[in-house]
Design a protein around this motif. Structure first.
Motif, PDB file in Angstrom:
ATOM      1  N   ARG A   1      36.759  38.872  38.814  1.00 42.81           N
ATOM      2  CA  ARG A   1      37.569  39.157  37.544  1.00 42.81           C
ATOM      3  C   ARG A   1      38.582  38.762  36.572  1.00 42.81           C
ATOM      4  O   ARG A   1      39.279  38.806  35.918  1.00 42.81           O
TER       5      ARG A   1
ATOM      6  N   GLY B   1      49.895  47.224  42.115  1.00 37.81           N
ATOM      7  CA  GLY B   1      49.904  47.622  40.806  1.00 37.81           C
ATOM      8  C   GLY B   1      48.960  47.025  39.678  1.00 37.81           C
ATOM      9  O   GLY B   1      49.301  47.979  38.580  1.00 37.81           O
ATOM     10  N   PHE B   2      47.900  46.117  39.622  1.00 32.19           N
ATOM     11  CA  PHE B   2      47.585  45.790  38.616  1.00 32.19           C
ATOM     12  C   PHE B   2      45.832  46.755  38.394  1.00 32.19           C
ATOM     13  O   PHE B   2      45.712  47.704  39.196  1.00 32.19           O
ATOM     14  N   SER B   3      45.389  46.447  37.031  1.00 32.17           N
ATOM     15  CA  SER B   3      44.384  47.345  36.828  1.00 32.17           C
ATOM     16  C   SER B   3      42.967  46.116  37.158  1.00 32.17           C
ATOM     17  O   SER B   3      43.114  45.386  36.337  1.00 32.17           O
ATOM     18  N   ILE B   4      42.015  47.129  37.602  1.00 33.03           N
ATOM     19  CA  ILE B   4      41.031  47.049  37.084  1.00 33.03           C
ATOM     20  C   ILE B   4      39.446  47.706  36.839  1.00 33.03           C
ATOM     21  O   ILE B   4      39.510  48.925  37.419  1.00 33.03           O
ATOM     22  N   ASP B   5      38.483  46.510  35.876  1.00 32.36           N
ATOM     23  CA  ASP B   5      37.529  48.042  35.406  1.00 32.36           C
ATOM     24  C   ASP B   5      36.669  47.696  36.282  1.00 32.36           C
ATOM     25  O   ASP B   5      36.446  46.963  37.739  1.00 32.36           O
ATOM     26  N   ALA B   6      35.533  48.490  36.051  1.00 31.52           N
ATOM     27  CA  ALA B   6      33.723  49.086  37.198  1.00 31.52           C
ATOM     28  C   ALA B   6      33.252  47.602  36.798  1.00 31.52           C
ATOM     29  O   ALA B   6      32.386  47.561  37.509  1.00 31.52           O
ATOM     30  N   SER B   7      33.389  46.969  36.051  1.00 30.34           N
ATOM     31  CA  SER B   7      32.729  45.504  35.614  1.00 30.34           C
ATOM     32  C   SER B   7      33.677  44.826  36.447  1.00 30.34           C
ATOM     33  O   SER B   7      33.407  43.739  36.901  1.00 30.34           O
ATOM     34  N   GLY B   8      34.480  44.625  37.676  1.00 27.85           N
ATOM     35  CA  GLY B   8      35.481  44.154  37.753  1.00 27.85           C
ATOM     36  C   GLY B   8      36.296  43.234  37.236  1.00 27.85           C
ATOM     37  O   GLY B   8      36.574  42.104  38.254  1.00 27.85           O
TER      38      GLY B   8
END
Lengths: 385, 204
Positions: free
Chosen positions: B105, B21-28
């Protein structure tokens, strides 16, 4: 076959007086004859409002006008949906296409020819005979999707050479749209995490090299014929019904993931189809990254689908890929690369280039992958005696 | 915020990790994980920042005078993350497959023009070491973002570290001459800041 747009009378006409209506009528005539000619004429001595008005009229004429569209890869999930959208958006357009397999959905007006990419002469004769004004080349075979690695490479090489070679011999051709992928940027050490369209292309897998070769072929056609070419670089396409090796792996009961668990972006098939239609309508010249916002990882995707995530590294990942292949989800080289190094790209400004916005972000795409329709058993009624 | 919610926060975070359920953006970048890493860093080091109040709002590139295995750059990034409302990235990525994705991350980026520019465009500040000054200058000119020299003073035996920020440098022109002038200005300002930082460090 008669060309739907050109008329000899309109070309000879020029406005004698510079009244707005006459000027617009003259430009309209030129738009009907050749949109490229108007682009050169615009901005010389016309007012800003006049130019905007002419552009609007030109867009309208091109939208509702009877144009001839050729779609390769029409039988696939992407091709069939694109043709459906084009049929809706362009009621007068004449659409024809080819593929190995017949279309997966019902098409109302488009004509389909079942031609294998190996049948070069048949393919060339069909395309040259149709003489399209817009060519949409979606016949790109992803290894592990509907063909093996070797078969996909051969089909990409032979089929694209035939299709884009035939494009050079079509006198009415005005625009080409080519499907490509962000695999063309490669994932070599030191390569940027989010490459933009300006970044150097250095593919590190066979699928990326195939797509780069197709892009270069399309660019060659554009240069030779002085026409616009849109190269759509899609992030990995994943959808519930889309034949994708990544989608199959993520739907396994146990999903292998690299211990590093790098991020990758995806794009929804519906967004991809809309971007192809946008490219046909806007005739953008250049490359565009079609990438959904956000990113995910193999571990996160597996857990969102309540799958067991199995960590692997090095040769263990290849072994896990081999086992997945036995379970019906082959893991080709470009997918191993995605799991090891990740795959993201900087999304292009699609609003400015194609007039569309992507409606799904990467997490939505992953969630949609696991959303299967509930099976409703149909009770067969007992026929009354 | 109740005591229970504070106590349960790590449990909830761990559950989000397991459920995906965590979120991560395109830069990681993973914001939640970065926050935890930042807290861990604050346990290891106690950093005092001088001159943070003079920094302009919006993204900046902070050029650190020296860094041993990236430790000083990381210290500065953690300290600035507390001071600044927008995010901070540390341009000290080790490009090794097993390590780089976990570094991304928690907010590391590669010290390259492309990656630093992408980070600045997304509205975050970047901390970079002096040896990557050419990259910082190129990104500063391309994105019209000020360069801020920073002198980090540290000791192997002491937990305490100080970061002194110098005056921001920015050029409105472009081209090789502008880049060379900006580089000289940053170097000069960094020397001046380092002297001041050394004086303060001796006193403490």
């Amino acid at each position: 076959m008669a060309c739907g747009w050109s008329t000899s009378e309109t070309v000879a006409y020029k406005p004698a007086v510079s009244r707005p209506v006459t000027t617009i009528a003259w430009y309209l005539a030129r738009v009907v004859d050749s949109p490229g000619c108007v682009r050169r004429q615009l901005g010389r001595s016309r007012t800003r409002q006049e130019i905007a008005c002419v552009k609007r009229i030109g867009r309208w004429v091109r939208t509702v006008g009877a144009m001839r569209l050729w779609v390769t890869g029409m039988g696939g999930e992407l091709g069939t949906r694109v043709v459906q959208l084009l049929e809706e958006a362009h009621p007068r357009a004449e659409i024809m296409g080819t593929d190995i397999d017949p279309p997966r959905r019902r098409l109302r007006r488009a004509q389909f020819l079942r031609i294998h990419p190996d049948e070069r002469e048949r393919l060339v004769t069909a395309i040259v005979g149709f003489d399209p004004q817009v060519m949409v080349h979606l016949g790109i075979y992803e290894p592990g999707a509907r063909a093996s690695d070797a078969s996909a490479h051969r089909r990409n090489e032979v089929g694209s050479a035939a299709v884009l070679g035939a494009a050079l011999e079509c006198p009415s051709l005005e625009h080409v749209v080519v499907r490509s992928g962000i695999e063309v940027y490669g994932r070599r050490r030191g390569s940027p995490q989010q490459p933009s369209v300006d970044c150097p292309l250095d593919p590190t897998c066979q699928f990326g090299r195939d797509q780069l070769a197709i892009e270069q072929l399309a660019e060659h056609v554009g240069r030779e014929r002085a026409i616009s070419v849109t190269r759509l670089r899609f992030a990995p396409l994943v959808g519930p019904h889309f034949p994708s090796p990544l989608g199959r792996v993520l739907r396994l009961a146990a999903v292998p993931f690299h211990v590093g668990d790098p991020a990758f972006s995806l794009v929804h098939t519906e967004d991809a189809c809309r971007s192809v239609v946008g490219a046909v309508e806007q005739r953008f010249d250049g490359a565009l990254n079609v990438v959904a916002n956000g990113a995910t990882t193999a571990f996160q995707a597996a857990r969102l689908g309540n799958r067991l995530a199995l960590p692997a590294v090095g040769i263990g990942l290849r072994a896990a890929g081999g086992l997945a292949g036995l379970a019906g989800a082959p893991v080709p080289a470009h997918l191993i690369e995605l799991l090891r190094r990740g795959r993201c790209a900087l999304p292009s400004d699609l609003v400015a280039a194609l007039g569309i916005t992507l409606e799904h972000d990467t997490t939505d795409v992953v969630k949609a992958l696991y959303e299967w329709a509930t099976v409703v058993p149909i009770t067969v009624g007992v026929r009354a005696a | 915020m109740t005591v229970t919610s504070v106590a349960l926060a790590p449990v909830k975070a761990a559950r989000r990790r397991i459920d995906g359920g965590f979120s991560i953006d395109a830069s990681g970048y993973d914001q939640e994980l970065a926050r935890w890493a930042c807290r861990l860093g604050q346990v290891g080091w106690s950093t005092v920042v001088y001159g943070a109040a003079d920094l302009a709002d919006g993204p900046v590139i902070v050029v650190v005078n020296r860094s041993v295995f990236g430790a000083e750059t990381l210290t500065c990034a953690i300290a600035l993350a507390d001071e600044r409302s927008e995010g901070v990235r540390c341009a000290e990525l080790v490009d090794v497959p097993l390590i780089d994705s976990w570094q991304r991350r928690i907010g590391f980026v590669s010290p390259s023009d492309a990656e630093v520019s992408v980070a600045l465009r997304s509205g975050v500040s970047v901390v970079i070491e002096m040896r990557h000054l050419a990259c910082a200058v190129n990104a500063s000119i391309a994105q019209r973002v000020p360069l801020v020299p920073a002198a980090v003073m540290s000791s192997v035996v002491r937990r305490r570290r100080t970061v002194r920020l110098g005056a921001a440098q920015l050029t409105n022109s472009s081209g090789p001459l502008a880049a060379a002038r900006l580089r000289d200005a940053v170097t000069a300002e960094l020397e001046r800041t380092s002297l001041a930082a050394r004086a303060t460090w001796r006193l403490t």
